[in-house]
Design an enzyme around this catalytic site. Sequence first.
Site, PDB file in Angstrom:
ATOM      1  N   SER A  80      84.635 -27.164 -23.878  1.00  0.00           N
ATOM      2  CA  SER A  80      86.219 -27.498 -23.815  1.00  0.00           C
ATOM      3  C   SER A  80      87.099 -26.202 -23.372  1.00  0.00           C
ATOM      4  CB  SER A  80      86.914 -27.659 -25.249  1.00  0.00           C
ATOM      5  OG  SER A  80      86.690 -29.333 -25.441  1.00  0.00           O
ATOM      6  N   LYS A 121      88.674 -26.400 -20.217  1.00  0.00           N
ATOM      7  CA  LYS A 121      90.008 -27.126 -20.057  1.00  0.00           C
ATOM      8  C   LYS A 121      91.143 -26.310 -19.960  1.00  0.00           C
ATOM      9  CE  LYS A 121      88.377 -30.943 -23.206  1.00  0.00           C
ATOM     10  NZ  LYS A 121      88.375 -31.105 -24.665  1.00  0.00           N
ATOM     11  N   TYR A 159      83.620 -33.666 -14.200  1.00  0.00           N
ATOM     12  CA  TYR A 159      83.738 -32.878 -15.538  1.00  0.00           C
ATOM     13  C   TYR A 159      82.574 -32.456 -16.445  1.00  0.00           C
ATOM     14  CZ  TYR A 159      85.440 -33.260 -20.589  1.00  0.00           C
ATOM     15  OH  TYR A 159      85.611 -33.074 -21.956  1.00  0.00           O
ATOM     16  N   TYR A 196      91.629 -27.254 -31.496  1.00  0.00           N
ATOM     17  CA  TYR A 196      91.701 -28.810 -31.596  1.00  0.00           C
ATOM     18  C   TYR A 196      92.399 -29.056 -32.922  1.00  0.00           C
ATOM     19  CZ  TYR A 196      86.877 -28.026 -29.594  1.00  0.00           C
ATOM     20  OH  TYR A 196      86.002 -27.484 -28.782  1.00  0.00           O
ATOM     21  N   VAL A 200      82.356 -26.709 -27.952  1.00  0.00           N
ATOM     22  CA  VAL A 200      81.459 -27.135 -28.792  1.00  0.00           C
ATOM     23  C   VAL A 200      80.171 -26.492 -28.640  1.00  0.00           C
ATOM     24  CG1 VAL A 200      82.432 -29.557 -29.432  1.00  0.00           C
ATOM     25  CG2 VAL A 200      80.988 -29.296 -27.557  1.00  0.00           C
TER      26      VAL A 200
HETATM   27  N1  GLN Z   1      84.956 -29.914 -27.607  1.00  0.00           N
HETATM   28  C1  GLN Z   1      84.523 -29.821 -26.575  1.00  0.00           C
HETATM   29  O1  GLN Z   1      83.833 -28.674 -26.234  1.00  0.00           O
HETATM   30  C2  GLN Z   1      84.121 -31.172 -25.850  1.00  0.00           C
HETATM   31  C3  GLN Z   1      83.622 -30.604 -24.537  1.00  0.00           C
HETATM   32  C4  GLN Z   1      82.595 -31.842 -24.282  1.00  0.00           C
HETATM   33  N2  GLN Z   1      82.022 -31.498 -22.858  1.00  0.00           N
HETATM   34  C5  GLN Z   1      83.151 -33.170 -24.147  1.00  0.00           C
HETATM   35  O2  GLN Z   1      83.614 -33.628 -23.450  1.00  0.00           O
HETATM   36  O3  GLN Z   1      82.799 -33.876 -25.358  1.00  0.00           O
END
Ligand code: GLN
Length: 307
Positions: free
Chosen positions: A63, A66, A191, A243, A261
Site C-alpha cells: 500500500s 498508493k 496493480y 488505514y 501489509v
Molecule cells: N494494505 C496493503 O498494503 C494492501 C496492498 C495489497 N497489495 C492489496 O491490495 O491487498
Amino acid sequence: MCTKSELEQFVKQAKQYARFGKVADYIPALGKANPNDLSIAIYKPDGNVIDAGDTTDKVTLQSISKIITLALVLIDHGEKEVFQKVGMEPTGDPFHSIAKLEEVQPAKPLNPMINAGALAVTHMINGASVEERFWRLLQFVRKLAGNPEISYSKEVATSEFETAFLNRSLCYFLKQHGIINEDVEELMDLYTKQCAIEMTCVDLARIGLVFAMDGRDPLTGEQIMPSDVARICKTFMVTCGMYNASGEFAIKIGIPAKSGVSGGILAAVPGRFGIGIFGPALDDKGNSITGMKLLKLLSKTYSLSIF
Ligand SMILES: NC(=O)CC[C@H](N)C(=O)O
C-alpha cells in the site's frame, strides 16, 4: 537527531513487540517474512543516513505504492480530473472494504489510500500498455529513491495476482459504475506489479525525504513533483495513510506516514527528513507493530509530531 547507537537501542526496544503481531499471509508470498525483522533508515537533506537493523533487507511497497501512484497521476492529469474519480475523505474502514462504495457516494471510492481508490488511481496511470504504464511508474519510483536499480518481485506480484479475488470484485464494481473502463485483468496485472515494487528501508527513507522537502530532492536539487502534489500526498498520509488507525496514529505519533501489509512504513517529517521502516509483524489493522512502536519512540523523544 539521534545517533546510530540510540537508533539501535530503539530498534531493540521495539522488536520486543513483534510477538504481538503477525505477518500478512493473504498474499501467500508475504507469509514467508520473518516477524522479528526490523530495520530503519532516517535520510537527512544533507545526504546523511542514520540506520539500524538489517538495512539490506528488501520490502515490497504494497500500500505504500498508493502514495506514489497518486503523485504520478496528479502530475499526469491534475487535481480536478483525479478527484472526479476518487474522493478525499477517510473511511474508518479496513483498506480492502467494499462497504462504503455503495453506501456513501455511489461507486466513487472515498479516498486513494483504500484499495478501491488506489485501483481507480492506478487505472489513471498514462501509457499505451500495461508494460509502458508500469515502466513509467518504475522510472518515477527510481527517480524518487535516487536508485536506478529498483525493480519488483515477480514472486510477490504473481502470488497476489493469483489470489486477489476481492480486489477483482472492487474493480468490477468500479467498472460497472464507469470509474474505470479498462480490462480488469490488465489493471490487476499493473496493480499487483506496482504493489510488488521492492526496495530497502534506505530507499524508502529517501522517498520520504522528497515528500518531506515538498517534492524537491535536496541531493540533486531536482523538483521531482510540484510542491502542491507533495502537499496533497502528505495530507492523505495524515488522514488515511495508516488505514483505519490513522486518527490514533496522528494523536500518538503525528508524522505523515504510509504503511503497507509487507510491514513497510514510509514517513516524512516535513522540512526535516524521511524515514523508511521495514518490520513485517502486523497489528490487526495491517500496520507494522514494531514499526509503529519505533516511530512512537522517535516522535516522543525528538518531538516530531507536526501538531
Ligand atoms: N494494505 C496493503 O498494503 C494492501 C496492498 C495489497 N497489495 C492489496 O491490495 O491487498
